[in-house]
Design a protein around this motif. Structure first.
Motif, PDB file in Angstrom:
ATOM      1  N   UNK A  47       0.847  -1.195   0.000  1.00  5.59           N
ATOM      2  CA  UNK A  47       0.000   0.000   0.000  1.00  5.59           C
ATOM      3  C   UNK A  47       0.878   1.238   0.000  1.00  5.59           C
ATOM      4  N   UNK A  48       0.351   2.312  -0.564  1.00  6.16           N
ATOM      5  CA  UNK A  48       1.067   3.590  -0.573  1.00  6.16           C
ATOM      6  C   UNK A  48       0.336   4.533   0.378  1.00  6.16           C
ATOM      7  N   UNK A  49       1.057   5.071   1.345  1.00  4.35           N
ATOM      8  CA  UNK A  49       0.466   5.940   2.377  1.00  4.35           C
ATOM      9  C   UNK A  49       1.312   7.196   2.508  1.00  4.35           C
ATOM     10  N   UNK A  50       0.659   8.327   2.771  1.00  6.77           N
ATOM     11  CA  UNK A  50       1.410   9.563   2.978  1.00  6.77           C
ATOM     12  C   UNK A  50       0.783  10.372   4.100  1.00  6.77           C
ATOM     13  N   UNK A  51       1.537  11.303   4.635  1.00  4.35           N
ATOM     14  CA  UNK A  51       1.119  12.119   5.780  1.00  4.35           C
ATOM     15  C   UNK A  51      -0.241  12.765   5.518  1.00  4.35           C
ATOM     16  N   UNK A  52      -1.170  12.589   6.471  1.00  5.16           N
ATOM     17  CA  UNK A  52      -2.496  13.169   6.334  1.00  5.16           C
ATOM     18  C   UNK A  52      -3.558  12.166   5.922  1.00  5.16           C
ATOM     19  N   UNK A  53      -3.143  10.994   5.445  1.00  8.60           N
ATOM     20  CA  UNK A  53      -4.104   9.955   5.066  1.00  8.60           C
ATOM     21  C   UNK A  53      -4.710   9.290   6.296  1.00  8.60           C
ATOM     22  N   UNK A  54      -5.884   8.711   6.120  1.00  8.96           N
ATOM     23  CA  UNK A  54      -6.503   7.933   7.186  1.00  8.96           C
ATOM     24  C   UNK A  54      -5.670   6.686   7.451  1.00  8.96           C
ATOM     25  N   UNK A  55      -5.635   6.267   8.707  1.00  6.29           N
ATOM     26  CA  UNK A  55      -4.842   5.097   9.075  1.00  6.29           C
ATOM     27  C   UNK A  55      -5.672   3.816   9.102  1.00  6.29           C
ATOM     28  N   UNK A  56      -7.016   3.949   9.067  1.00  8.70           N
ATOM     29  CA  UNK A  56      -7.869   2.780   9.268  1.00  8.70           C
ATOM     30  C   UNK A  56      -7.709   1.714   8.188  1.00  8.70           C
ATOM     31  N   UNK A  57      -7.553   2.124   6.938  1.00  9.13           N
ATOM     32  CA  UNK A  57      -7.363   1.149   5.870  1.00  9.13           C
ATOM     33  C   UNK A  57      -6.098   0.339   6.093  1.00  9.13           C
ATOM     34  N   UNK A  58      -5.040   1.013   6.535  1.00  8.91           N
ATOM     35  CA  UNK A  58      -3.780   0.328   6.800  1.00  8.91           C
ATOM     36  C   UNK A  58      -3.928  -0.658   7.956  1.00  8.91           C
ATOM     37  N   UNK A  73       3.692  -4.541   3.242  1.00  6.91           N
ATOM     38  CA  UNK A  73       4.630  -3.431   3.099  1.00  6.91           C
ATOM     39  C   UNK A  73       3.853  -2.138   2.890  1.00  6.91           C
ATOM     40  N   UNK A  74       4.119  -1.163   3.754  1.00  9.27           N
ATOM     41  CA  UNK A  74       3.511   0.156   3.606  1.00  9.27           C
ATOM     42  C   UNK A  74       4.587   1.113   3.089  1.00  9.27           C
ATOM     43  N   UNK A  75       4.301   1.759   1.965  1.00  7.23           N
ATOM     44  CA  UNK A  75       5.269   2.667   1.344  1.00  7.23           C
ATOM     45  C   UNK A  75       4.930   4.103   1.708  1.00  7.23           C
ATOM     46  N   UNK A  76       5.891   4.809   2.289  1.00  8.51           N
ATOM     47  CA  UNK A  76       5.689   6.219   2.657  1.00  8.51           C
ATOM     48  C   UNK A  76       6.731   7.059   1.927  1.00  8.51           C
ATOM     49  N   UNK A  77       6.408   8.325   1.600  1.00 10.49           N
ATOM     50  CA  UNK A  77       7.316   9.121   0.772  1.00 10.49           C
ATOM     51  C   UNK A  77       8.540   9.692   1.467  1.00 10.49           C
ATOM     52  N   UNK A  78       8.448   9.910   2.804  1.00 16.40           N
ATOM     53  CA  UNK A  78       9.549  10.574   3.494  1.00 16.40           C
ATOM     54  C   UNK A  78       9.552  10.215   4.979  1.00 16.40           C
ATOM     55  N   UNK A  79      10.543  10.737   5.687  1.00 21.95           N
ATOM     56  CA  UNK A  79      10.705  10.426   7.105  1.00 21.95           C
ATOM     57  C   UNK A  79       9.547  10.984   7.937  1.00 21.95           C
ATOM     58  N   UNK A  80       9.041  12.149   7.582  1.00 22.59           N
ATOM     59  CA  UNK A  80       7.905  12.722   8.308  1.00 22.59           C
ATOM     60  C   UNK A  80       6.694  11.785   8.244  1.00 22.59           C
ATOM     61  N   UNK A  81       6.447  11.240   7.070  1.00 26.52           N
ATOM     62  CA  UNK A  81       5.327  10.315   6.908  1.00 26.52           C
ATOM     63  C   UNK A  81       5.567   9.023   7.686  1.00 26.52           C
ATOM     64  N   UNK A  82       6.804   8.554   7.699  1.00 24.95           N
ATOM     65  CA  UNK A  82       7.108   7.325   8.447  1.00 24.95           C
ATOM     66  C   UNK A  82       6.829   7.498   9.931  1.00 24.95           C
ATOM     67  N   UNK A  83       7.276   8.630  10.490  1.00 26.51           N
ATOM     68  CA  UNK A  83       7.053   8.894  11.913  1.00 26.51           C
ATOM     69  C   UNK A  83       5.565   9.053  12.211  1.00 26.51           C
TER      70      UNK A  83
END
Length: 215
Positions: A47-58, A73-83
């Protein structure tokens, strides 16, 4: 060998997602996606996830993966999104289901994941088509899920236009759940002939305009 539907695992993933997300007002997006992931028994969920997205699907995908013993595997674009992603999962009490987190451009990360069998991408992402096209899908087939399709200009969109010649769309449908889910089940056709060139069609998600070029 193809993906095989398992109603028992689908039901378990569905019910556990309701409990984890505290969704009590009817069937929602997270529950449905979790039930589909659990039912199709994929070995690799991406899945592709980024900062501001809902977490429920994940959370739903993580629960399904846990029931199946699958890789998630959850793909995030940057360190801010990972945290932000890690903190959100922990705040929902889902730290035990925390998937692998890959940081980078989604269209580049999926090229390193061989055998994806369940893929979830937000249709509002400008790189949506590139992510789908770059994904190395399983020879057993795969389920592709486009979230928020009702918020996008889907005029003229067809899954077959963003997939390689080696992939055949078996069936697809749009489900009016959440902000709209465009779901496709695809199978491998065994690839194109060596050296054969093909036409590639890119559809602009906002304007619906097609761009055609030789691959």
């Amino acid at each position: 060998m193809k993906l095989v539907w398992s109603p028992e695992t689908s039901a378990k993933a569905y019910l556990d997602t309701i409990k984890a997300c505290k969704l009590v007002s009817g069937s929602g997006e997270a529950e449905l996606i979790s039930a589909m992931a659990g039912g199709w028994n994929p070995k690799l969920i991406a899945e592709a996830w980024s900062y501001g997205n809902s977490i429920t699907t994940s959370i739903g995908l993580a629960i399904a993966a846990n029931h199946l013993g699958a890789r998630h595997v959850c793909i995030v674009p940057d360190e801010q999104s990972r945290l932000a992603y890690t903190a959100a999962m922990q705040s929902k009490g889902s730290a035990e289901y925390l998937p692998e987190i890959a940081v980078g451009k989604a269209e580049e990360v999926v090229e390193e994941l061989t055998g994806i069998e369940f893929l979830v991408v937000d249709g509002q992402r400008k790189e949506f088509c590139r992510v789908v096209r770059a994904s190395k899908l399983s020879h057993r087939g795969a389920v592709l899920v486009c979230r928020n399709c009702s918020l996008c200009n889907m005029a003229g969109f067809r899954w077959s236009r963003v997939l390689s010649n080696a992939t055949r769309v078996v069936r697809s449908l749009i489900v009016p759940v959440g902000k709209g889910l465009d779901i496709a089940y695809v199978s491998s056709t065994g690839g194109s002939k060596k050296g054969q060139r093909r036409w590639i069609v890119h559809v602009d998600r906002k304007s619906g305009e097609e761009h055609v070029f030789r691959g």
